[in-house]
Design a protein around this motif. Structure first.
Motif, mmCIF file in Angstrom:
data_model
loop_
_atom_site.group_PDB
_atom_site.id
_atom_site.type_symbol
_atom_site.label_atom_id
_atom_site.label_comp_id
_atom_site.label_asym_id
_atom_site.label_seq_id
_atom_site.Cartn_x
_atom_site.Cartn_y
_atom_site.Cartn_z
ATOM 1 N N GLY A 150 1.300 -1.065 -0.324
ATOM 2 C CA GLY A 150 0.105 -0.035 0.298
ATOM 3 C C GLY A 150 0.816 1.284 -0.482
ATOM 4 N N ASP A 207 -3.830 4.641 1.220
ATOM 5 C CA ASP A 207 -4.924 5.059 1.215
ATOM 6 C C ASP A 207 -4.805 6.482 2.648
ATOM 7 N N ARG A 262 -5.267 9.108 -1.812
ATOM 8 C CA ARG A 262 -6.623 8.476 -1.589
ATOM 9 C C ARG A 262 -7.718 8.995 -2.719
#
Length: 161
Positions: free
Chosen positions: A116, A133, A138
């Motif tokens: 991620g 994220d 995001r």
């Protein structure tokens, strides 16, 4: 002439479609990008820059691909965003390019490094590692692309790069 070149390369690709993937093993790819990141970590952001004195996001990805894969990417984010194969977030793997639309006509690019995270030249912090994220990233995520060496060659010859 380009038509014949494109046809020839397409036939070559079709004939070679059963050959194994020549990309470096994931662990060596991971180590190569991590090493590249360590060399550039903290270098300040500078629009249009492409040196240790300062560089922008597309110069960072261009240099990363040159050093890690020996591949030439175009200089601008929008040009890089038109190459390679589009992939979904769930298909991301180490070395894929991730793109963000950060303004009306502003774009940002980084290199996905797994788990991620991605590395990039941040306008505020220079070369850093960030999380996809993260609220900001995001919200501005646009697309991701996988840069296959043969596909890049075909696309760049078709676009005249």
């Amino acid at each position: 002439m380009r038509y014949f070149l494109l046809c020839g390369v397409t036939l070559l690709l079709a004939a070679c479609s059963s050959t194994p993937d020549q990309a470096p093993p994931p662990t060596s790819r991971n180590q190569a990008f991590d090493g590249f990141y360590q060399q550039w970590r903290g270098v300040p952001y500078r629009m249009g820059g492409n040196s240790r004195a300062g560089l922008d996001c597309s110069a960072f990805t261009q240099l990363a691909y040159q050093q890690v894969f020996g591949l030439s990417l175009p200089r601008t984010t929008t040009s890089q965003a038109n190459l390679g194969q589009p992939i979904t977030r769930s298909q991301l793997r180490h070395g894929d390019l991730v793109f963000f639309k950060t303004g009306w006509n502003q774009y940002h690019v980084g290199v996905y490094t797994g788990a991620g995270e991605f590395i990039h030249a941040s306008t505020s912090k220079g070369v850093i590692r960030s999380r996809l994220d993260n609220v900001y990233w995001r919200k501005h995520y646009w697309q991701a692309r996988r840069m296959d060496p043969i596909l890049l060659m075909v696309q760049q010859s078709a676009y005249g790069s």
